[in-house]
Scaffold this motif. Structure first.
Motif, PDB file in Angstrom:
ATOM      1  N   GLU A   1       0.829  -1.207   0.000  1.00  0.00           N
ATOM      2  CA  GLU A   1       0.000   0.000   0.000  1.00  0.00           C
ATOM      3  C   GLU A   1       0.860   1.253   0.000  1.00  0.00           C
ATOM      4  OE1 GLU A   1      -3.564   2.194   2.579  1.00  0.00           O
ATOM      5  OE2 GLU A   1      -2.644   0.349   3.338  1.00  0.00           O
ATOM      6  N   LYS A   2       1.858   1.285   0.891  1.00  0.00           N
ATOM      7  CA  LYS A   2       2.750   2.449   0.953  1.00  0.00           C
ATOM      8  C   LYS A   2       3.523   2.611  -0.352  1.00  0.00           C
ATOM      9  CE  LYS A   2       5.037   5.750   3.196  1.00  0.00           C
ATOM     10  NZ  LYS A   2       6.014   6.179   2.184  1.00  0.00           N
TER      11      LYS A   2
ATOM     12  N   MET B   1       1.266   4.061  -3.089  1.00  0.00           N
ATOM     13  CA  MET B   1       1.060   5.502  -2.894  1.00  0.00           C
ATOM     14  C   MET B   1       2.286   6.288  -3.342  1.00  0.00           C
ATOM     15  SD  MET B   1      -1.981   5.773  -1.817  1.00  0.00           S
ATOM     16  CE  MET B   1      -3.281   4.922  -0.946  1.00  0.00           C
ATOM     17  N   ASP B   2       3.467   5.795  -2.993  1.00  0.00           N
ATOM     18  CA  ASP B   2       4.700   6.483  -3.381  1.00  0.00           C
ATOM     19  C   ASP B   2       4.893   6.439  -4.895  1.00  0.00           C
ATOM     20  OD1 ASP B   2       5.217   7.079  -0.759  1.00  0.00           O
ATOM     21  OD2 ASP B   2       6.658   5.461  -0.461  1.00  0.00           O
TER      22      ASP B   2
ATOM     23  N   GLN C   1       2.569   6.312  -7.159  1.00  0.00           N
ATOM     24  CA  GLN C   1       1.592   7.211  -7.778  1.00  0.00           C
ATOM     25  C   GLN C   1       2.049   8.664  -7.734  1.00  0.00           C
ATOM     26  OE1 GLN C   1      -2.049   6.399  -5.699  1.00  0.00           O
ATOM     27  NE2 GLN C   1      -2.486   4.555  -6.877  1.00  0.00           N
ATOM     28  N   SER C   2       2.889   8.990  -6.766  1.00  0.00           N
ATOM     29  CA  SER C   2       3.326  10.381  -6.608  1.00  0.00           C
ATOM     30  C   SER C   2       4.527  10.733  -7.483  1.00  0.00           C
ATOM     31  CB  SER C   2       3.668  10.659  -5.140  1.00  0.00           C
ATOM     32  OG  SER C   2       4.834   9.953  -4.755  1.00  0.00           O
TER      33      SER C   2
ATOM     34  N   TRP D   1      -3.232  -3.985  -3.539  1.00  0.00           N
ATOM     35  CA  TRP D   1      -2.138  -3.006  -3.544  1.00  0.00           C
ATOM     36  C   TRP D   1      -0.943  -3.541  -4.321  1.00  0.00           C
ATOM     37  CZ3 TRP D   1      -3.529   1.625  -2.496  1.00  0.00           C
ATOM     38  CH2 TRP D   1      -4.526   1.872  -1.565  1.00  0.00           C
TER      39      TRP D   1
ATOM     40  N   GLN E   1      -1.782  -3.268  -7.888  1.00  0.00           N
ATOM     41  CA  GLN E   1      -1.726  -1.868  -8.320  1.00  0.00           C
ATOM     42  C   GLN E   1      -0.298  -1.466  -8.648  1.00  0.00           C
ATOM     43  OE1 GLN E   1      -4.064   0.771  -5.908  1.00  0.00           O
ATOM     44  NE2 GLN E   1      -3.015   2.593  -6.642  1.00  0.00           N
ATOM     45  N   CYS E   2       0.661  -1.921  -7.844  1.00  0.00           N
ATOM     46  CA  CYS E   2       2.070  -1.643  -8.135  1.00  0.00           C
ATOM     47  C   CYS E   2       2.473  -2.270  -9.466  1.00  0.00           C
ATOM     48  CB  CYS E   2       2.960  -2.170  -7.013  1.00  0.00           C
ATOM     49  SG  CYS E   2       2.856  -1.231  -5.471  1.00  0.00           S
TER      50      CYS E   2
END
Length: 201
Positions: free
Chosen positions: A64-65, A68-69, A71-72, A121, A124-125
């Motif tokens: 998950e982390k 998120m990273d 995506q940024s 997650w 997603q990666c």
């Protein structure tokens, strides 16, 4: 299962990483994880159903982390974006040698767990990397096909395998993390370029 407020759930996951890195999943005991987290064994079950649930949760938190990273990331160039994505993955594991050991030994259990939310997650990666790869193909005027999709997945498997080997080299003390990272990134980018050229030929 009753949930408690606060950061105790994360503290239990951190303790589990320490114990799993030392003992391995099969030998690790919930009571030892509880002691490492500074809670009673019964308190573990306020947060997690058991050892398998703890393992799913700690990898779910990791992916998950990372998602998120990823995506940024601001790179417009898809090749550079893949480089940064892979670099993030490597760096997150190098930050914690214990987590790297648990990843190498136990991640297959997570993939086999069918834990829908946590695995989403991870997927997603993978999709973020695949999306960048498709952009590389599109920029070269190549069409997406079954063969290109298969090649992309094989390339992705190769990259993950390469990072695993690189992590093993680092954990063995054979090379510094910075040197391992540099060589890993160079080889990864070369393989992606080679794969994209071959797909289009």
């Amino acid at each position: 299962m009753r949930r408690k407020e606060g950061d105790k759930a994360n503290e239990i996951l951190d303790a589990a990483i320490r114990v799993l890195a030392k003992e391995g999943f099969d030998k690790a005991q919930v009571s030892v994880i509880a002691a490492s987290a500074g809670v009673g064994t019964g308190s573990i079950y306020l947060y997690y159903e058991g050892k398998e649930h703890i393992l799913r949760a700690l990898f779910g938190r990791f992916w998950e982390k990372l998602a998120m990273d990823m995506q940024s990331l601001q790179q417009d160039d898809p090749l550079l974006r893949i480089n940064d994505q892979l670099g993030l993955f490597f760096d997150r594991l190098v930050e914690s040698p214990d987590l790297a050991r648990v990843y190498l030994r136990e991640h297959h259990r997570f993939l086999e767990s069918q834990a829908t939310e946590s695995l989403s997650w991870y997927r997603q990666c993978l999709e973020l990397g695949q999306s960048a790869f498709r952009e590389i193909l599109a920029a070269s005027g190549r069409r997406r096909s079954k063969s290109s999709t298969d090649a992309m997945r094989l390339s992705q498997a190769f990259l993950f395998g390469g990072v695993r080997s690189a992590l093993e080299s680092w954990l063995s003390g054979a090379m510094s993390p910075s040197l391992v990272r540099e060589h890993t990134m160079n080889m990864a980018m070369a393989s992606i370029l080679a794969a994209s050229v071959r797909i289009g030929s």
